[in-house]
Design a protein around this motif. Sequence first.
Motif, mmCIF file in Angstrom:
data_model
loop_
_atom_site.group_PDB
_atom_site.id
_atom_site.type_symbol
_atom_site.label_atom_id
_atom_site.label_comp_id
_atom_site.label_asym_id
_atom_site.label_seq_id
_atom_site.Cartn_x
_atom_site.Cartn_y
_atom_site.Cartn_z
ATOM 1 N N CYS A 230 0.839 -1.207 0.000
ATOM 2 C CA CYS A 230 0.000 0.000 0.000
ATOM 3 C C CYS A 230 0.866 1.246 0.000
ATOM 4 O O CYS A 230 0.553 2.232 -0.648
ATOM 5 C CB CYS A 230 -0.871 0.024 1.253
ATOM 6 S SG CYS A 230 -2.486 -0.621 1.015
ATOM 7 N N PHE A 231 1.930 1.183 0.748
ATOM 8 C CA PHE A 231 2.813 2.350 0.855
ATOM 9 C C PHE A 231 3.392 2.731 -0.501
ATOM 10 O O PHE A 231 3.612 3.893 -0.794
ATOM 11 C CB PHE A 231 3.945 2.040 1.849
ATOM 12 C CG PHE A 231 4.349 3.246 2.639
ATOM 13 C CD1 PHE A 231 3.801 3.478 3.892
ATOM 14 C CD2 PHE A 231 5.250 4.172 2.142
ATOM 15 C CE1 PHE A 231 4.151 4.610 4.623
ATOM 16 C CE2 PHE A 231 5.608 5.300 2.867
ATOM 17 C CZ PHE A 231 5.049 5.514 4.111
ATOM 18 N N LYS A 232 3.658 1.731 -1.329
ATOM 19 C CA LYS A 232 4.275 2.060 -2.624
ATOM 20 C C LYS A 232 3.239 2.065 -3.754
ATOM 21 O O LYS A 232 3.612 1.974 -4.920
ATOM 22 C CB LYS A 232 5.448 1.129 -2.930
ATOM 23 C CG LYS A 232 5.134 -0.337 -2.994
ATOM 24 C CD LYS A 232 6.433 -1.122 -3.106
ATOM 25 C CE LYS A 232 6.183 -2.608 -3.167
ATOM 26 N NZ LYS A 232 5.430 -3.105 -4.294
ATOM 27 N N GLN A 233 1.983 2.218 -3.415
ATOM 28 C CA GLN A 233 0.934 2.224 -4.454
ATOM 29 C C GLN A 233 1.127 3.397 -5.423
ATOM 30 O O GLN A 233 1.265 4.536 -5.009
ATOM 31 C CB GLN A 233 -0.438 2.314 -3.779
ATOM 32 C CG GLN A 233 -1.623 2.217 -4.714
ATOM 33 C CD GLN A 233 -1.714 0.899 -5.477
ATOM 34 O OE1 GLN A 233 -1.166 0.795 -6.566
ATOM 35 N NE2 GLN A 233 -2.370 -0.086 -4.922
ATOM 36 N N TYR A 234 1.141 3.086 -6.680
ATOM 37 C CA TYR A 234 1.360 4.114 -7.707
ATOM 38 C C TYR A 234 0.443 3.892 -8.910
ATOM 39 O O TYR A 234 -0.316 4.770 -9.313
ATOM 40 C CB TYR A 234 2.833 4.089 -8.138
ATOM 41 C CG TYR A 234 3.091 4.703 -9.489
ATOM 42 C CD1 TYR A 234 2.958 6.071 -9.677
ATOM 43 C CD2 TYR A 234 3.472 3.919 -10.584
ATOM 44 C CE1 TYR A 234 3.188 6.644 -10.931
ATOM 45 C CE2 TYR A 234 3.702 4.484 -11.825
ATOM 46 C CZ TYR A 234 3.563 5.845 -11.995
ATOM 47 O OH TYR A 234 3.780 6.415 -13.223
ATOM 48 N N ASP A 235 0.514 2.660 -9.452
ATOM 49 C CA ASP A 235 -0.163 2.410 -10.739
ATOM 50 C C ASP A 235 -1.681 2.576 -10.684
ATOM 51 O O ASP A 235 -2.288 3.043 -11.634
ATOM 52 C CB ASP A 235 0.212 1.038 -11.313
ATOM 53 C CG ASP A 235 0.557 0.014 -10.265
ATOM 54 O OD1 ASP A 235 0.283 0.280 -9.082
ATOM 55 O OD2 ASP A 235 1.091 -1.051 -10.597
ATOM 56 N N LEU A 236 -2.258 2.213 -9.550
ATOM 57 C CA LEU A 236 -3.717 2.370 -9.420
ATOM 58 C C LEU A 236 -4.099 3.843 -9.582
ATOM 59 O O LEU A 236 -5.032 4.187 -10.312
ATOM 60 C CB LEU A 236 -4.180 1.844 -8.055
ATOM 61 C CG LEU A 236 -5.634 2.126 -7.693
ATOM 62 C CD1 LEU A 236 -6.581 1.284 -8.536
ATOM 63 C CD2 LEU A 236 -5.898 1.856 -6.224
#
Lengths: 297, 468
Positions: A230-236
């Motif tokens: 979750c911390f590195k979520q980007y593409d969504l």
Amino acid sequence: MDQPLQKRSTGRLMILGFLSPTILLLLFMVAYPIISLVYYSFHNFSAMRPADGMSWAGLGNYEYLLTDSAIWQRFVFTGKFVFICVTMQMILGIFVGYQLQKTFRGRDFLFTALMLPMMLSPVVAGFLWRYMLNSEWGVVNFLLSGIGLPKIEWLSQATPALWAAAVVDTWMWTPFIALLATAAFRGIPETIYEAAEVDGASPAYVFFRVTLPMSAPVLFIALILRLIDCFKQYDLFVAFTGGGPGSSTETVSFAVAKTAFSYFYTGEASALAVILLCIIMGLAMILVRHLSQMGER
Amino acid sequence: MKYRSTLLASAAVAGMLCGTAARADTTLTFVWHAGTCADAIMDIAKDYPDKTVKVVPALVPYGPEWHNKIASEFAIQGDAFDFAMWDSQSTAEFAGGGHAVKINDIFDQSTYLKADIFPASSLSQYGEYPDGSGQFYGLPVNQDAYGLMYRKDLFENPGEQAAFKAKYNRDLKVPETYQEAKEVAEFFTRPDQGLYGWGQMGGRDYDFATTASNSYLWSFGGELYNPATMEVEGYLNSPASIDGVQAYVDMFKYGPPGSGNWGFDEVNASFQQGQLAMAMQWFYFNGSNADPKVSTVAEQTGFGILPGAVGRDGLFRRQFSVGGQGMGINKYSKKLPELVKFMEWYFQPEQQTRYAAVCQTGLKAVLESPEWQGLNSYNRQFSTALQYLNDYWHLPEYPVMLDILQEEVSNAISGSKTVEQALTDAATRHERTLERAGYKIDRKGGAPEVPDTVISPAGQAEVTPVNQ
């Protein structure tokens, strides 16, 4: 005397021989990029403008980032997003996992069907939900109108956008928690439940005092993985909101990617990536330590 | 001896075969966003007489991925593509970084490819860097401009005309100013009938919000910055700029709820479903918006030129964002001779006429031909629209400046900041960006309320009608 020594050294050589390809690969794939990353973070440098060269910046990039209110805003949003998502996913995942550990007709089919969202690419999920949450012709508002509720401007206002993103992430990743939780719950010996039943324990008591504590290490691993992810979520977010409205749904990872590959501020992006890496590693170390202590207990 | 001759002959044949094979392998790869125009180039390229050359697309969706794909390849100085179509404002970034081939050298050597086969303004808009230098790094391969589409059936309906006249005391007509557009949009906004007056982009992605907001900003006499002093404060947040962006934000009241995050897809979809009376949209999409197989209101759709505005100084200006792309050449490509030959063929009127049947060419010979202007219901307006184009900063810092402006305009749309606050914050951040990049800002201060008057005066005393 000589023979055991010789055996030992041959054994060590064998171990080294087996480990060396992995060690070399790790050095090349992990150590080298991390060292480069840290090196670049202390320089002013743009990969897009190589002719400008690289100049020593010292702590300049870090100072710039840590005094930039916009970056703090990204950290605050990321924190909120991680907290909401992980909390929802753990609660729902454990609940679903608990139901799925029971044996019932169609369980295997249901289990597989529940895994489907997890198999989608986050970008695809982002676009899909973007249309589903369209305030005018999206299916979600259509259903809300159908039961007499007002339409919600999901993606054009900051707070609904945060909740919408959290719902999408939860939709995708709750099955992952459910999967691990089911495995953990099924691993608890049946005799313990039988003993609890003989002692007259209520189902709630059994769940909170037997099931959860006994599956805690696995659930904890699930928690660590989801926290990091979750911390590195980007593409969504790229597909779902583009970081907007304003920058209200821009995660730190989003900012890193943008600084690196859109602005091409390579030094600054490296510094931000180092900061992010330190936070994730720090968080992971605390949790892993806690997990080890749990194992010892 | 006989054996030796046979060996030599075999070697010669093998060499010839290898040579043929090597020539047949010549591929010219280009990067662009997927869509009608990329498909058109592919179709035309199939007829390229030199069959040893193949033109291969590497298409990405419109948006940041497209810019980033080109930029990433340049960053590693790679030759994964030979040429690319990039936004006009990206020329500064790519040419400034030393990654694009200077087209002047090709003009000097080619017998056909010369600067004068393109309109001077288009060549400058899509390829010149620095501005006014006469150095070109791109050719106007696909021109575009913001346009207006409207429902003819609503505008020509006698009942609507009478009701409008009764309410606003003037005739219902396609608006020439944003002041008029606001009234028409308000008149047609009838949520109970599923009809809204105005559709426009406001999305945070790439340049969605700012290509639209800039069109208002310039028309009201605002400016993004002062290129002579590099001042942004006082220009981007000038009273005229605020008037313009405020007018843009206000128009969302006449669009469907939630349209504040729309991109071009949503504008098209909403218009094609008959939900909008008017919409601000790129000419690029007119082909599909005029197609009855795509749009339920294709037969009733009229295409016009975007309104201008009467600014606070009482002068009328009509300025809107340039769209489309220039064709630039990768400096690291190893196939420049083959590519130049292909371009000499591709920019011939024959090929460009084919291209212009579906997209907007940059070739003067085609743009000026009566056949092309009468080909459909919007080409004539397009050739008129070209004179009103304006663009972002032509600076290598464009991606950063764009992102900041996108963020702040998006803040104004969502209401988390007032327009004045958003533009002032954007101005401060822009100046910080420019200073970090090494520009010296000559802070003279005293920017006029309507900065257009000192940057690139476009004000006229009278409204010039173009949509009648």
